[in-house]
Design an enzyme around this catalytic site. Sequence first.
Site, mmCIF file in Angstrom:
data_model
loop_
_atom_site.group_PDB
_atom_site.id
_atom_site.type_symbol
_atom_site.label_atom_id
_atom_site.label_comp_id
_atom_site.label_asym_id
_atom_site.label_seq_id
_atom_site.Cartn_x
_atom_site.Cartn_y
_atom_site.Cartn_z
ATOM 1 N N ASP A 13 0.783 -1.346 -0.009
ATOM 2 C CA ASP A 13 0.006 0.086 0.053
ATOM 3 C C ASP A 13 0.906 1.228 0.023
ATOM 4 O O ASP A 13 0.461 2.203 0.663
ATOM 5 C CB ASP A 13 -0.870 -0.012 1.279
ATOM 6 C CG ASP A 13 -1.982 -1.176 1.048
ATOM 7 O OD1 ASP A 13 -2.057 -1.972 0.085
ATOM 8 O OD2 ASP A 13 -3.018 -1.062 1.868
ATOM 9 N N ASP A 51 -4.551 -0.732 -1.841
ATOM 10 C CA ASP A 51 -5.771 -0.495 -1.196
ATOM 11 C C ASP A 51 -6.916 -0.014 -2.368
ATOM 12 O O ASP A 51 -6.415 0.925 -2.808
ATOM 13 C CB ASP A 51 -5.571 0.151 -0.066
ATOM 14 C CG ASP A 51 -6.560 0.046 1.266
ATOM 15 O OD1 ASP A 51 -6.778 -1.150 1.410
ATOM 16 O OD2 ASP A 51 -7.057 1.135 1.695
ATOM 17 N N HIS A 53 -10.805 0.760 -2.694
ATOM 18 C CA HIS A 53 -12.197 0.665 -2.062
ATOM 19 C C HIS A 53 -12.858 1.219 -3.059
ATOM 20 O O HIS A 53 -12.896 2.064 -4.112
ATOM 21 C CB HIS A 53 -12.050 1.430 -0.899
ATOM 22 C CG HIS A 53 -11.460 0.933 0.173
ATOM 23 N ND1 HIS A 53 -11.320 -0.347 0.439
ATOM 24 C CD2 HIS A 53 -10.446 1.492 0.993
ATOM 25 C CE1 HIS A 53 -10.641 -0.539 1.829
ATOM 26 N NE2 HIS A 53 -10.040 0.733 1.851
ATOM 27 N N HIS A 57 -17.607 2.876 0.422
ATOM 28 C CA HIS A 57 -16.962 1.728 1.115
ATOM 29 C C HIS A 57 -17.329 1.679 2.618
ATOM 30 O O HIS A 57 -17.450 2.974 3.329
ATOM 31 C CB HIS A 57 -15.567 1.762 1.222
ATOM 32 C CG HIS A 57 -14.973 0.240 1.514
ATOM 33 N ND1 HIS A 57 -14.508 0.050 2.880
ATOM 34 C CD2 HIS A 57 -15.025 -0.952 0.724
ATOM 35 C CE1 HIS A 57 -14.293 -1.285 2.811
ATOM 36 N NE2 HIS A 57 -14.333 -1.943 1.472
ATOM 37 N N HIS A 86 -10.655 6.896 1.185
ATOM 38 C CA HIS A 86 -9.313 6.972 0.728
ATOM 39 C C HIS A 86 -9.098 5.878 -0.209
ATOM 40 O O HIS A 86 -10.063 4.825 -0.173
ATOM 41 C CB HIS A 86 -8.159 6.504 1.928
ATOM 42 C CG HIS A 86 -8.689 5.236 2.557
ATOM 43 N ND1 HIS A 86 -9.544 4.887 3.799
ATOM 44 C CD2 HIS A 86 -8.046 3.798 2.607
ATOM 45 C CE1 HIS A 86 -9.626 3.726 4.060
ATOM 46 N NE2 HIS A 86 -8.683 3.073 3.229
ATOM 47 N N LYS A 111 -6.886 -5.119 -3.062
ATOM 48 C CA LYS A 111 -7.802 -5.648 -1.963
ATOM 49 C C LYS A 111 -8.834 -4.508 -1.539
ATOM 50 O O LYS A 111 -8.527 -3.258 -1.524
ATOM 51 C CB LYS A 111 -6.958 -6.005 -0.630
ATOM 52 C CG LYS A 111 -6.045 -4.869 -0.309
ATOM 53 C CD LYS A 111 -5.124 -5.280 0.658
ATOM 54 C CE LYS A 111 -4.172 -4.338 1.075
ATOM 55 N NZ LYS A 111 -4.889 -3.246 1.842
ATOM 56 N N CYS A 156 -2.215 -2.699 7.303
ATOM 57 C CA CYS A 156 -2.046 -3.574 6.322
ATOM 58 C C CYS A 156 -0.912 -4.403 6.455
ATOM 59 O O CYS A 156 -0.813 -5.651 5.848
ATOM 60 C CB CYS A 156 -2.290 -2.855 5.111
ATOM 61 S SG CYS A 156 -3.824 -2.405 4.692
HETATM 62 C C1 VGL Z 1 -4.911 0.859 5.674
HETATM 63 C C2 VGL Z 1 -6.391 1.703 7.013
HETATM 64 C C3 VGL Z 1 -7.322 1.511 6.096
HETATM 65 C C4 VGL Z 1 -3.431 0.267 5.584
HETATM 66 C C5 VGL Z 1 -5.715 0.444 4.688
HETATM 67 O O1 VGL Z 1 -2.998 0.403 4.119
HETATM 68 O O2 VGL Z 1 -2.770 0.063 6.393
HETATM 69 N N1 VGL Z 1 -5.080 1.379 6.665
HETATM 70 N N2 VGL Z 1 -7.012 1.015 4.765
HETATM 71 ZN ZN ZN Z 2 -8.328 1.035 3.295
#
Ligand code: VGL
Ligand code: ZN
Length: 209
Positions: A13, A51, A53, A57, A86, A111, A156
């Site tokens: 990510d 990430d 979404h 979401h 995000h 994901k 993550c």
């Molecule tokens: C993440 C919070 C929400 C991450 C992703 O990449 O750690 N944290 N979505």
């Molecule tokens: Zn996320």
Amino acid sequence: MHVKPGDVLLVVDVQNDFLPGGALAVRNGDAVIPLINKVAVRFPHVVLTQDWHTPGHLSFASSHSARAPFETISLPYGPQILWPDHCVQGSVGARLADALAIPHAALIVRKGYHREIDSYSAFCEIDGVTLTGLAGYLHERGFRRIFLAGLATDFCVAYSAVDARKAGFDAVVIDDACRGIDTGGSLAAAWARMREAGVDRISSSDLSV
Ligand code: VGL
Ligand code: ZN
């Protein structure tokens, strides 16, 4: 520590929204990029995660009335921390950081693309049953040990490292090539869970040529 056949680097990510100025900025998140670029040169095999979404979401605070980011609510699969919007599919915030330079990366795993389920782990959604297919891919290609770096350490990266262990891989987190969000003690809790799961913790300087 040497990179061996059977090793793969999972870069988690490293996306605009997690960098300073992004929608869910991780403090000093941009500091991991030069380290990851350097470490990635040592790994013939690299996989990236993103990430990704849907708009609206369920992990977004904006999808719930009278809720603010970083509050926790209860969803059918358990507690869910609510986030600012995000990494919405196709947005600039969801793009991999421009400064990330890993042209030899073989796969990008997305994901979090089911509106009703969050997914921190690159292997399994947060319901604990919906798989992304990554374990199958890595096993099929003969990898046995997964090194992890990226954002965020406590979400993550940690969930992916623990699930890597559950899927039968050795897992090694390159600590200085990660940064955490650290909300409500999440960073210390994540390290405790990783330790418990047998995840190793190294510094990028421990990786010899
Ligand atoms: C993440 C919070 C929400 C991450 C992703 O990449 O750690 N944290 N979505
Ligand atoms: Zn996320």
